[in-house]
Design a protein around this motif. Structure first.
Motif, PDB file in Angstrom:
ATOM      1  N   LEU A   4       0.825  -1.208   0.000  1.00 38.36           N
ATOM      2  CA  LEU A   4       0.000   0.000   0.000  1.00 38.36           C
ATOM      3  C   LEU A   4       0.856   1.252   0.000  1.00 38.36           C
ATOM      4  N   GLN A   5       1.957   1.221   0.734  1.00 40.09           N
ATOM      5  CA  GLN A   5       2.860   2.375   0.735  1.00 40.09           C
ATOM      6  C   GLN A   5       3.451   2.593  -0.640  1.00 40.09           C
ATOM      7  N   ARG A   6       3.828   1.512  -1.307  1.00 40.56           N
ATOM      8  CA  ARG A   6       4.387   1.648  -2.652  1.00 40.56           C
ATOM      9  C   ARG A   6       3.358   2.170  -3.633  1.00 40.56           C
ATOM     10  N   LEU A   7       2.126   1.728  -3.473  1.00 41.06           N
ATOM     11  CA  LEU A   7       1.092   2.151  -4.407  1.00 41.06           C
ATOM     12  C   LEU A   7       0.603   3.576  -4.141  1.00 41.06           C
ATOM     13  N   PHE A   8       0.466   3.939  -2.867  1.00 42.02           N
ATOM     14  CA  PHE A   8      -0.158   5.217  -2.546  1.00 42.02           C
ATOM     15  C   PHE A   8       0.751   6.192  -1.805  1.00 42.02           C
ATOM     16  N   GLY A   9       1.900   5.727  -1.398  1.00 44.05           N
ATOM     17  CA  GLY A   9       2.799   6.589  -0.647  1.00 44.05           C
ATOM     18  C   GLY A   9       3.593   7.511  -1.560  1.00 44.05           C
ATOM     19  N   LYS A  10       4.394   8.328  -0.921  1.00 45.96           N
ATOM     20  CA  LYS A  10       5.260   9.221  -1.667  1.00 45.96           C
ATOM     21  C   LYS A  10       6.306   8.403  -2.417  1.00 45.96           C
ATOM     22  N   LYS A  11       6.512   8.775  -3.632  1.00 47.12           N
ATOM     23  CA  LYS A  11       7.527   8.091  -4.411  1.00 47.12           C
ATOM     24  C   LYS A  11       8.888   8.685  -4.057  1.00 47.12           C
ATOM     25  N   GLU A  12       9.796   7.791  -3.710  1.00 46.84           N
ATOM     26  CA  GLU A  12      11.136   8.252  -3.372  1.00 46.84           C
ATOM     27  C   GLU A  12      11.890   8.606  -4.643  1.00 46.84           C
ATOM     28  N   ALA A  13      12.757   9.582  -4.518  1.00 44.78           N
ATOM     29  CA  ALA A  13      13.556  10.018  -5.660  1.00 44.78           C
ATOM     30  C   ALA A  13      14.525   8.916  -6.065  1.00 44.78           C
ATOM     31  N   ASP A  14      14.719   8.781  -7.329  1.00 53.25           N
ATOM     32  CA  ASP A  14      15.681   7.823  -7.865  1.00 53.25           C
ATOM     33  C   ASP A  14      17.074   8.402  -7.637  1.00 53.25           C
ATOM     34  N   PRO A  15      17.950   7.700  -6.927  1.00 48.90           N
ATOM     35  CA  PRO A  15      19.290   8.252  -6.660  1.00 48.90           C
ATOM     36  C   PRO A  15      20.109   8.459  -7.935  1.00 48.90           C
ATOM     37  N   ARG A  16      19.696   7.823  -9.020  1.00 51.13           N
ATOM     38  CA  ARG A  16      20.413   8.007 -10.285  1.00 51.13           C
ATOM     39  C   ARG A  16      20.110   9.351 -10.928  1.00 51.13           C
ATOM     40  N   ASP A  17      19.012   9.986 -10.504  1.00 53.52           N
ATOM     41  CA  ASP A  17      18.614  11.250 -11.125  1.00 53.52           C
ATOM     42  C   ASP A  17      19.704  12.311 -11.040  1.00 53.52           C
ATOM     43  N   ALA A  18      20.429  12.339  -9.943  1.00 53.25           N
ATOM     44  CA  ALA A  18      21.498  13.326  -9.778  1.00 53.25           C
ATOM     45  C   ALA A  18      22.628  13.114 -10.780  1.00 53.25           C
ATOM     46  N   LEU A  19      22.760  11.887 -11.290  1.00 48.40           N
ATOM     47  CA  LEU A  19      23.847  11.573 -12.221  1.00 48.40           C
ATOM     48  C   LEU A  19      23.425  11.643 -13.682  1.00 48.40           C
ATOM     49  N   ARG A  20      22.158  11.870 -13.944  1.00 42.46           N
ATOM     50  CA  ARG A  20      21.691  11.930 -15.334  1.00 42.46           C
ATOM     51  C   ARG A  20      22.380  13.028 -16.151  1.00 42.46           C
ATOM     52  N   PRO A  21      22.631  14.230 -15.578  1.00 43.54           N
ATOM     53  CA  PRO A  21      23.363  15.231 -16.372  1.00 43.54           C
ATOM     54  C   PRO A  21      24.765  14.750 -16.763  1.00 43.54           C
ATOM     55  N   LEU A  22      25.432  14.068 -15.851  1.00 41.09           N
ATOM     56  CA  LEU A  22      26.760  13.527 -16.167  1.00 41.09           C
ATOM     57  C   LEU A  22      26.651  12.478 -17.272  1.00 41.09           C
ATOM     58  N   ALA A  72      28.450   6.151  -6.480  1.00 36.29           N
ATOM     59  CA  ALA A  72      28.180   6.916  -7.704  1.00 36.29           C
ATOM     60  C   ALA A  72      28.621   6.140  -8.943  1.00 36.29           C
ATOM     61  N   THR A  73      29.742   5.451  -8.862  1.00 35.71           N
ATOM     62  CA  THR A  73      30.176   4.683 -10.032  1.00 35.71           C
ATOM     63  C   THR A  73      29.206   3.547 -10.320  1.00 35.71           C
ATOM     64  N   ALA A  74      28.672   2.938  -9.261  1.00 36.83           N
ATOM     65  CA  ALA A  74      27.672   1.874  -9.464  1.00 36.83           C
ATOM     66  C   ALA A  74      26.408   2.444 -10.091  1.00 36.83           C
ATOM     67  N   LEU A  75      25.963   3.598  -9.619  1.00 34.38           N
ATOM     68  CA  LEU A  75      24.757   4.221 -10.173  1.00 34.38           C
ATOM     69  C   LEU A  75      24.970   4.656 -11.621  1.00 34.38           C
ATOM     70  N   LEU A  76      26.166   5.139 -11.927  1.00 31.85           N
ATOM     71  CA  LEU A  76      26.474   5.533 -13.303  1.00 31.85           C
ATOM     72  C   LEU A  76      26.458   4.316 -14.222  1.00 31.85           C
ATOM     73  N   THR A  77      26.943   3.197 -13.739  1.00 29.59           N
ATOM     74  CA  THR A  77      26.890   1.957 -14.509  1.00 29.59           C
ATOM     75  C   THR A  77      25.436   1.519 -14.700  1.00 29.59           C
ATOM     76  N   GLU A  78      24.612   1.712 -13.679  1.00 28.78           N
ATOM     77  CA  GLU A  78      23.190   1.402 -13.827  1.00 28.78           C
ATOM     78  C   GLU A  78      22.534   2.272 -14.903  1.00 28.78           C
ATOM     79  N   LEU A  79      22.935   3.535 -14.985  1.00 27.12           N
ATOM     80  CA  LEU A  79      22.395   4.402 -16.040  1.00 27.12           C
ATOM     81  C   LEU A  79      22.806   3.896 -17.420  1.00 27.12           C
ATOM     82  N   PHE A  80      24.024   3.387 -17.517  1.00 20.92           N
ATOM     83  CA  PHE A  80      24.497   2.795 -18.759  1.00 20.92           C
ATOM     84  C   PHE A  80      23.602   1.618 -19.146  1.00 20.92           C
ATOM     85  N   VAL A  81      23.320   0.744 -18.191  1.00 22.14           N
ATOM     86  CA  VAL A  81      22.455  -0.410 -18.451  1.00 22.14           C
ATOM     87  C   VAL A  81      21.050   0.064 -18.840  1.00 22.14           C
TER      88      VAL A  81
END
Length: 177
Positions: A4-22, A72-81
């Protein structure tokens, strides 16, 4: 309750969002025409992948020097994937085997990281990096001395600029490709 929290709760920010400009800057750098014109990198799906892997590797190698940036390097690799998945689907790779292809691409990226790390740490950095470029970026066939020198010198200058840039500035997309 978690459902229920996932469906109706606040959506947490994706930590990868900060690395999208990079990541966007990495892609923009890898797609610059000079790599394909003066550097004679093949303007094919494989050639474009190799160019992205080369630039991404140089950024990841710089960031890995700061142990605080491991996440951050792991998250950047996730953006690559995340970026490669729809690219594979666009060229016709089906849902059933896209994961296997993603695994191969990540493995290829890991191979590039090792090759470029070793080359950048070699006593004759330019020659070692050139050899790594021929093996990886050019699939074993050198493009000619002038083209190879262009890519080698431009990529090494990029790596040097990264080395003189604070990790926070790099993570904010502050790379000048």
């Amino acid at each position: 309750m978690l459902l229920l929290q996932r469906l109706f709760g606040k959506k947490e920010a994706d930590p990868r969002d900060a690395l999208r400009p990079l990541y966007a800057q990495i892609i923009a750098t890898a797609r610059q025409p000079h790599w394909f014109v003066e550097g004679k990198v093949a303007d094919t799906i494989e050639g474009r992948f190799e160019m992205v892997a080369t630039i991404l590797s140089l950024v990841l190698l710089q960031l890995e020097k700061d142990v605080e940036q491991a996440g951050a390097t792991a998250l950047l690799t996730e953006l690559f994937v995340e970026d490669m998945d729809p690219q594979l689907r666009e060229v016709g790779i089906g849902d059933m085997i896209v994961g296997k292809h993603i695994g191969r691409l990540v493995s290829a990226l890991g191979g590039r990281l090792g090759a470029y790390r070793d080359a950048l740490d070699a006593p004759d950095r330019a020659a070692a990096f050139e050899a790594a470029l021929v093996r990886n970026l050019y699939a074993g066939v050198g493009p000619g001395a002038a083209a190879l020198a262009h890519v080698r010198d431009t990529a090494l200058a990029f790596a040097d600029r990264l080395a003189s840039t604070e990790a926070d500035a790099i993570l904010a997309g502050g790379i000048d490709g």
